[in-house]
Motif scaffolding. Structure first.
Motif, PDB file in Angstrom:
ATOM      1  N   ALA A  80       0.821  -1.212   0.000  1.00  0.00           N
ATOM      2  CA  ALA A  80       0.000   0.000   0.000  1.00  0.00           C
ATOM      3  C   ALA A  80       0.851   1.256   0.000  1.00  0.00           C
ATOM      4  CB  ALA A  80      -0.952  -0.001   1.198  1.00  0.00           C
ATOM      5  N   SER A  81       1.963   1.229  -0.693  1.00  0.00           N
ATOM      6  CA  SER A  81       2.895   2.347  -0.599  1.00  0.00           C
ATOM      7  C   SER A  81       3.665   2.550  -1.892  1.00  0.00           C
ATOM      8  CB  SER A  81       3.893   2.124   0.545  1.00  0.00           C
ATOM      9  OG  SER A  81       3.230   2.033   1.779  1.00  0.00           O
ATOM     10  N   ALA A  82       3.870   3.811  -2.204  1.00  0.00           N
ATOM     11  CA  ALA A  82       4.719   4.194  -3.325  1.00  0.00           C
ATOM     12  C   ALA A  82       5.417   5.487  -2.953  1.00  0.00           C
ATOM     13  CB  ALA A  82       3.894   4.378  -4.602  1.00  0.00           C
ATOM     14  N   VAL A  83       6.439   5.812  -3.711  1.00  0.00           N
ATOM     15  CA  VAL A  83       7.164   7.065  -3.533  1.00  0.00           C
ATOM     16  C   VAL A  83       7.124   7.808  -4.850  1.00  0.00           C
ATOM     17  CG1 VAL A  83       9.299   8.151  -2.784  1.00  0.00           C
ATOM     18  CG2 VAL A  83       8.648   5.930  -1.830  1.00  0.00           C
ATOM     19  N   LEU A  84       6.800   9.087  -4.779  1.00  0.00           N
ATOM     20  CA  LEU A  84       6.670   9.933  -5.965  1.00  0.00           C
ATOM     21  C   LEU A  84       7.927  10.771  -6.102  1.00  0.00           C
ATOM     22  CD1 LEU A  84       3.791   8.967  -5.333  1.00  0.00           C
ATOM     23  CD2 LEU A  84       2.938  11.169  -6.101  1.00  0.00           C
ATOM     24  N   LEU A  85       8.560  10.682  -7.263  1.00  0.00           N
ATOM     25  CA  LEU A  85       9.861  11.299  -7.496  1.00  0.00           C
ATOM     26  C   LEU A  85       9.798  12.295  -8.642  1.00  0.00           C
ATOM     27  CD1 LEU A  85      11.986   8.024  -7.309  1.00  0.00           C
ATOM     28  CD2 LEU A  85      11.543   9.642  -5.457  1.00  0.00           C
ATOM     29  N   ASP A  86      10.687  13.279  -8.582  1.00  0.00           N
ATOM     30  CA  ASP A  86      10.788  14.227  -9.689  1.00  0.00           C
ATOM     31  C   ASP A  86      11.763  13.698 -10.734  1.00  0.00           C
ATOM     32  OD1 ASP A  86      13.388  14.761  -8.775  1.00  0.00           O
ATOM     33  OD2 ASP A  86      12.832  16.651  -7.811  1.00  0.00           O
ATOM     34  N   ALA A  87      12.035  14.475 -11.743  1.00  0.00           N
ATOM     35  CA  ALA A  87      12.854  14.008 -12.857  1.00  0.00           C
ATOM     36  C   ALA A  87      14.272  13.646 -12.418  1.00  0.00           C
ATOM     37  CB  ALA A  87      12.890  15.067 -13.954  1.00  0.00           C
ATOM     38  N   GLY A  88      14.763  14.274 -11.362  1.00  0.00           N
ATOM     39  CA  GLY A  88      16.103  13.985 -10.882  1.00  0.00           C
ATOM     40  C   GLY A  88      16.169  12.872  -9.866  1.00  0.00           C
ATOM     41  N   GLY A  89      15.022  12.281  -9.534  1.00  0.00           N
ATOM     42  CA  GLY A  89      14.993  11.196  -8.563  1.00  0.00           C
ATOM     43  C   GLY A  89      14.810  11.644  -7.131  1.00  0.00           C
ATOM     44  N   ALA A  90      14.621  12.945  -6.896  1.00  0.00           N
ATOM     45  CA  ALA A  90      14.343  13.438  -5.550  1.00  0.00           C
ATOM     46  C   ALA A  90      12.853  13.333  -5.262  1.00  0.00           C
ATOM     47  CB  ALA A  90      14.806  14.889  -5.417  1.00  0.00           C
TER      48      ALA A  90
END
Length: 451
Positions: A80-90
């Motif tokens: 039940a989990s994900a991480v949302l990242l920007d184009a640079g991986g942050a």
């Protein structure tokens, strides 16, 4: 990859984060360290301490490598989990705690978007327990997130990304009541398109795929060989299931215990699945659909135990069984097979020992309810902390015609994740347990009648 003798397993459960070093020849944990998986209250909302975990993991990867040597890294985490990242991986936003009630505020709008159970095998769950509901709420409430978002990675693969720099999801995490995956066709559901994030979803892999090798930065910080392979990673309940997929033939079920008790049926009876009772379809490490049901048994144990360390005496057990002292569901009311029903005692326990014994029986009865809902057949294999509770095991044995077994390893998740390096290895044979009595079977009938 079966030459990976010492596998470091990143194992992040809802309650604790752990790093274990597993010897793949003996299938034993030869070193273990843990830290609490504390939820930070915000702002902007309750979220996980990813940087604290990262510092912890780097420190102990270095220590494990210095003391034993690390040949590979595998990863398993709660679902039940994900991480949302920007184009640079942050981070595009902090990682939302799935127990935050925010998504419930937009439930009506989300329900209009989510695909039916027939497409996803996902029951509709409260808070952020459907990952799709988390994503919907974040996209609608966090200013500028759509513009920042470039990659959606499921939680095991976030750590894989930190280690290798590569973006991915895995089928077992996508198949964990997310609403995002079609487990029968092995593809994304219609939901990512409806949310406008289909292009941001990182590629889906099998858990055993090699994501890459550790980055030069990680190698410098830990002393690891830059060629150290990192596997894609797996949802923790499916890590518990994997050793038994390799070691069992025919029908069987696995009960993975921790904060959640997750029951999974392999080659069981064909029964209709009822999503209203927290029944769903998980996806195994091999990509296969696995009927599953669950309840928050570890959390319920802690709530009712309330810090007591009492051990039931024979007198405690006799009074509970003779007088029918029962705990009825549900202690955690927003999930499980009896969601929406508040728990009650049929009579107040006179001692802590009576309370703990009746609680153990309750947990076994809830577990058997879940197994029956998914058509479980064959022996029942219990993994995790409840495998060390003889009263729980005895009651489950009384209700399981084909018997109950416990894993030979202390925990299934780390061993299962390590076995991704060697699919040919069979784990040690589980141990058969006994102790179920006619009095327990009669108690179970009375419990069912009291519901």
């Amino acid at each position: 990859m079966n030459n990976a003798r010492h596998v470091a397993v990143i194992d992040v459960g809802k309650t604790n984060a752990k790093l274990a070093l597993v010897d793949t020849q003996t299938l034993e944990e030869i070193a273990v360290v843990t830290r609490p998986n504390t939820v930070r209250p915000g702002p902007p909302y309750p979220h996980f301490d990813l940087e604290g975990h990262w510092d912890f993991l780097l420190t102990h990867l270095r220590a494990f490598h210095e003391s034993h040597g690390i040949d590979g890294i595998s990863i398993t985490t709660h679902g039940a989990s994900a991480v949302l990242l920007d184009a640079g991986g942050a981070l595009a936003c902090p990682m939302l705690d799935y127990e935050h009630s925010g998504p419930d505020d937009l439930a009506q709008a989300y329900d209009a978007l989510r695909p039916p159970f027939a497409q996803t095998g996902s029951a509709r769950l409260p808070m952020g327990l459907n990952l799709g509901a988390q994503l919907h709420w974040l996209l609608e409430t966090q200013e500028g997130l759509r513009e920042r978002l470039a990659h959606v990675v499921t939680y095991p693969q976030y750590w894989g990304c930190r280690l290798t720099g590569r973006f991915a999801t895995d089928v077992s995490s996508l198949g964990c009541h997310t609403d995002l995956w079609n487990p029968w066709e092995g593809r994304l559901s219609d939901l990512p398109g409806a949310l406008g994030i289909a292009d941001a979803m990182a590629p889906a892999h099998r858990a055993s795929d090699v994501l890459g090798t550790v980055s030069a930065e990680v190698a410098a910080l830990t002393g690891l060989d830059p060629a150290t392979p990192v596997l894609c990673g797996i949802h923790d309940s499916n890590a518990s299931l994997l050793p038994h997929l390799q070691g069992h033939g025919g029908a069987f079920s696995v009960v993975s215990t921790g904060t959640w008790v997750v029951c999974m049926a392999v080659a069981g009876r064909d029964v209709p699945l009822d999503p209203a009772r927290d029944v769903l379809v998980n996806v195994s490490a091999h990509g296969d659909a696995v009927p599953s049901a669950r309840f928050m048994g570890g959390r319920e144990f802690e709530l009712i135990r309330d810090g007591s360390e009492a051990r039931p005496t024979d007198a405690d057990r006799a009074r509970v069984l003779d007088e029918g002292l029962m705990l009825l569901p549900s202690v955690v009311t927003d999930s499980g097979p009896f969601a929406g029903r508040a728990h009650r005692w049929t009579a107040e326990p006179a001692t802590d020992g009576e309370r703990i014994f009746a609680l153990s029986l309750y947990l076994a009865l809830m577990t058997r309810t879940c197994l029956d809902l998914i058509g479980a057949a064959g022996p029942v294999v219990v993994e995790g902390p409840f495998a060390r509770n003889p009263d729980f095991l005895a009651m489950l044995d009384a209700l399981s015609p084909d018997g109950v077994e416990i894993s030979a390893s202390a925990t299934g998740t780390s061993i299962g994740a390590a076995l991704l390096f060697d699919h040919a290895r069979n784990p040690p044979a589980p141990q058969r347990v006994s102790g179920g009595t006619a009095a327990m079977a009669a108690y179970a009938k009375d419990w069912q009648a009291a519901l």
